[in-house]
Design a protein around this motif. Structure first.
Motif, PDB file in Angstrom:
ATOM      1  N   VAL A   1      -3.400   2.374  -1.490  1.00 40.16           N
ATOM      2  CA  VAL A   1      -2.427   1.688  -0.850  1.00 40.16           C
ATOM      3  C   VAL A   1      -1.156   2.261  -1.207  1.00 40.16           C
ATOM      4  CG1 VAL A   1      -1.041  -0.654  -0.974  1.00 40.16           C
ATOM      5  CG2 VAL A   1      -3.694  -0.210  -0.748  1.00 40.16           C
ATOM      6  N   ALA A   2      -0.804   2.639  -2.694  1.00 41.31           N
ATOM      7  CA  ALA A   2       0.490   3.156  -3.324  1.00 41.31           C
ATOM      8  C   ALA A   2       0.191   3.772  -4.323  1.00 41.31           C
ATOM      9  CB  ALA A   2       1.346   1.911  -3.296  1.00 41.31           C
ATOM     10  N   ARG A   3       1.152   4.888  -4.777  1.00 40.53           N
ATOM     11  CA  ARG A   3       0.816   5.365  -6.000  1.00 40.53           C
ATOM     12  C   ARG A   3       2.275   5.976  -6.575  1.00 40.53           C
ATOM     13  NH1 ARG A   3       0.840  11.241  -5.388  1.00 40.53           N
ATOM     14  NH2 ARG A   3       0.487  11.566  -3.055  1.00 40.53           N
ATOM     15  N   VAL A   4       2.212   5.886  -7.860  1.00 39.04           N
ATOM     16  CA  VAL A   4       3.587   6.379  -8.583  1.00 39.04           C
ATOM     17  C   VAL A   4       2.959   7.642  -9.383  1.00 39.04           C
ATOM     18  CG1 VAL A   4       3.233   4.848 -10.530  1.00 39.04           C
ATOM     19  CG2 VAL A   4       5.321   5.818  -9.917  1.00 39.04           C
ATOM     20  N   ASN A   5       3.586   8.876  -9.253  1.00 42.00           N
ATOM     21  CA  ASN A   5       3.118  10.062  -9.966  1.00 42.00           C
ATOM     22  C   ASN A   5       3.616   9.952 -11.352  1.00 42.00           C
ATOM     23  OD1 ASN A   5       2.105  11.031  -7.536  1.00 42.00           O
ATOM     24  ND2 ASN A   5       3.696  12.055  -7.135  1.00 42.00           N
ATOM     25  N   ARG A   6       3.071  10.753 -12.282  1.00 46.77           N
ATOM     26  CA  ARG A   6       3.601  10.822 -13.738  1.00 46.77           C
ATOM     27  C   ARG A   6       5.160  10.984 -13.518  1.00 46.77           C
ATOM     28  NH1 ARG A   6       0.856  14.772 -17.644  1.00 46.77           N
ATOM     29  NH2 ARG A   6       1.909  16.408 -16.372  1.00 46.77           N
ATOM     30  N   ASP A   7       5.932  11.928 -12.564  1.00 50.72           N
ATOM     31  CA  ASP A   7       7.419  12.053 -12.619  1.00 50.72           C
ATOM     32  C   ASP A   7       8.096  11.094 -12.133  1.00 50.72           C
ATOM     33  OD1 ASP A   7       7.082  14.646  -9.922  1.00 50.72           O
ATOM     34  OD2 ASP A   7       6.524  12.408 -10.045  1.00 50.72           O
TER      35      ASP A   7
ATOM     36  N   SER B   1       0.291   1.901   6.250  1.00 47.14           N
ATOM     37  CA  SER B   1       0.229   0.685   6.922  1.00 47.14           C
ATOM     38  C   SER B   1       1.178  -0.345   5.727  1.00 47.14           C
ATOM     39  CB  SER B   1      -1.284   0.166   6.833  1.00 47.14           C
ATOM     40  OG  SER B   1      -1.644   0.291   5.669  1.00 47.14           O
ATOM     41  N   VAL B   2       1.654   0.310   4.812  1.00 51.53           N
ATOM     42  CA  VAL B   2       2.450  -0.574   3.983  1.00 51.53           C
ATOM     43  C   VAL B   2       3.865  -0.073   3.691  1.00 51.53           C
ATOM     44  CG1 VAL B   2       0.149  -1.449   2.914  1.00 51.53           C
ATOM     45  CG2 VAL B   2       1.718   0.337   1.709  1.00 51.53           C
ATOM     46  N   LYS B   3       4.019   0.964   4.320  1.00 49.35           N
ATOM     47  CA  LYS B   3       5.226   1.942   4.022  1.00 49.35           C
ATOM     48  C   LYS B   3       6.425   0.772   4.584  1.00 49.35           C
ATOM     49  CE  LYS B   3       4.850   5.965   4.352  1.00 49.35           C
ATOM     50  NZ  LYS B   3       4.523   7.474   4.781  1.00 49.35           N
ATOM     51  N   GLY B   4       7.547   0.583   3.677  1.00 54.43           N
ATOM     52  CA  GLY B   4       8.619  -0.046   3.950  1.00 54.43           C
ATOM     53  C   GLY B   4       8.389  -1.634   3.561  1.00 54.43           C
TER      54      GLY B   4
ATOM     55  N   MET C   1       5.072  -6.670  -2.904  1.00 46.77           N
ATOM     56  CA  MET C   1       4.307  -6.647  -1.569  1.00 46.77           C
ATOM     57  C   MET C   1       5.416  -7.930  -0.820  1.00 46.77           C
ATOM     58  SD  MET C   1       0.337  -6.644  -2.155  1.00 46.77           S
ATOM     59  CE  MET C   1       0.320  -8.245  -2.712  1.00 46.77           C
ATOM     60  N   ASN C   2       5.886  -7.295   0.376  1.00 46.52           N
ATOM     61  CA  ASN C   2       6.896  -8.087   1.190  1.00 46.52           C
ATOM     62  C   ASN C   2       6.287  -8.349   2.455  1.00 46.52           C
ATOM     63  OD1 ASN C   2       8.643  -8.836  -1.053  1.00 46.52           O
ATOM     64  ND2 ASN C   2       9.637  -6.638  -0.800  1.00 46.52           N
ATOM     65  N   ASN C   3       6.662  -9.345   3.174  1.00 45.54           N
ATOM     66  CA  ASN C   3       6.465  -9.160   4.679  1.00 45.54           C
ATOM     67  C   ASN C   3       5.056  -9.093   4.811  1.00 45.54           C
ATOM     68  OD1 ASN C   3       6.692  -9.822   7.400  1.00 45.54           O
ATOM     69  ND2 ASN C   3       7.023  -7.477   7.977  1.00 45.54           N
ATOM     70  N   LEU C   4       4.100  -9.792   4.056  1.00 45.08           N
ATOM     71  CA  LEU C   4       2.715  -9.608   3.996  1.00 45.08           C
ATOM     72  C   LEU C   4       2.125 -10.073   5.326  1.00 45.08           C
ATOM     73  CD1 LEU C   4       1.981 -10.963   0.545  1.00 45.08           C
ATOM     74  CD2 LEU C   4       1.271  -8.905   1.584  1.00 45.08           C
ATOM     75  N   ARG C   5       1.160  -9.573   5.914  1.00 38.91           N
ATOM     76  CA  ARG C   5       0.437  -9.523   7.180  1.00 38.91           C
ATOM     77  C   ARG C   5      -1.006 -10.100   6.846  1.00 38.91           C
ATOM     78  NH1 ARG C   5       2.239  -3.628   9.375  1.00 38.91           N
ATOM     79  NH2 ARG C   5       4.365  -4.000   9.555  1.00 38.91           N
ATOM     80  N   PRO C   6      -1.878 -10.699   7.738  1.00 42.25           N
ATOM     81  CA  PRO C   6      -3.018 -11.122   7.624  1.00 42.25           C
ATOM     82  C   PRO C   6      -3.881  -9.782   7.088  1.00 42.25           C
ATOM     83  CG  PRO C   6      -2.153 -12.427   9.538  1.00 42.25           C
ATOM     84  CD  PRO C   6      -1.141 -11.363   8.875  1.00 42.25           C
ATOM     85  N   GLU C   7      -3.942  -8.475   7.731  1.00 44.33           N
ATOM     86  CA  GLU C   7      -4.440  -7.424   7.678  1.00 44.33           C
ATOM     87  C   GLU C   7      -4.378  -6.848   6.271  1.00 44.33           C
ATOM     88  OE1 GLU C   7      -2.240  -7.844  10.073  1.00 44.33           O
ATOM     89  OE2 GLU C   7      -1.169  -6.020  10.514  1.00 44.33           O
TER      90      GLU C   7
END
Length: 115
Positions: free
Chosen positions: A48-54, A62-65, A82-88
């Protein structure tokens, strides 16, 4: 032993918000990338999302923004806002180190979005 524990899930109406937390033990979250995954019934676990070491972040289209991943090194915790959540978006959400899942997979935290 490296472990992670997710929390913060729940039931929310479409358009609502949740913030998930992932606390790691046995290894610093700053030592590597960290990622959030989710798995809906009948589907494979997906990134879904990741944060690199840097500190750079990356999101599934599907979740961008709507979702924001962040890391608190002092508390060895990673968050997923998580904002503006959707059923999916309904799924069990997991976290782990990235790109190599060095921690034992946790139980995850259930997010359910009603329409």
């Amino acid at each position: 032993q490296v472990q992670v524990a997710e929390s913060g899930g729940g039931l929310v109406q479409a358009g609502g918000s949740l913030t998930l937390s992932c606390v790691a033990s046995g290894r610093a979250v700053s030592s590597d990338g960290m990622a959030w995954f989710r798995q809906a019934p009948g589907n494979q676990r997906a990134l879904v999302a990741r944060v690199n070491r840097d500190g750079d972040t990356n999101y599934a289209n599907s979740v961008k923004g709507r979702f924001t991943v962040s890391r608190d090194n002092a508390n060895n915790t990673v968050y997923l806002e998580m904002n503006n959540l959707r059923p999916e978006d309904t799924a069990v959400y997991y976290c782990n180190f990235y790109p190599f899942p060095r921690a034992s997979w946790g139980r995850g935290t259930q997010v359910t979005v009603s329409s």
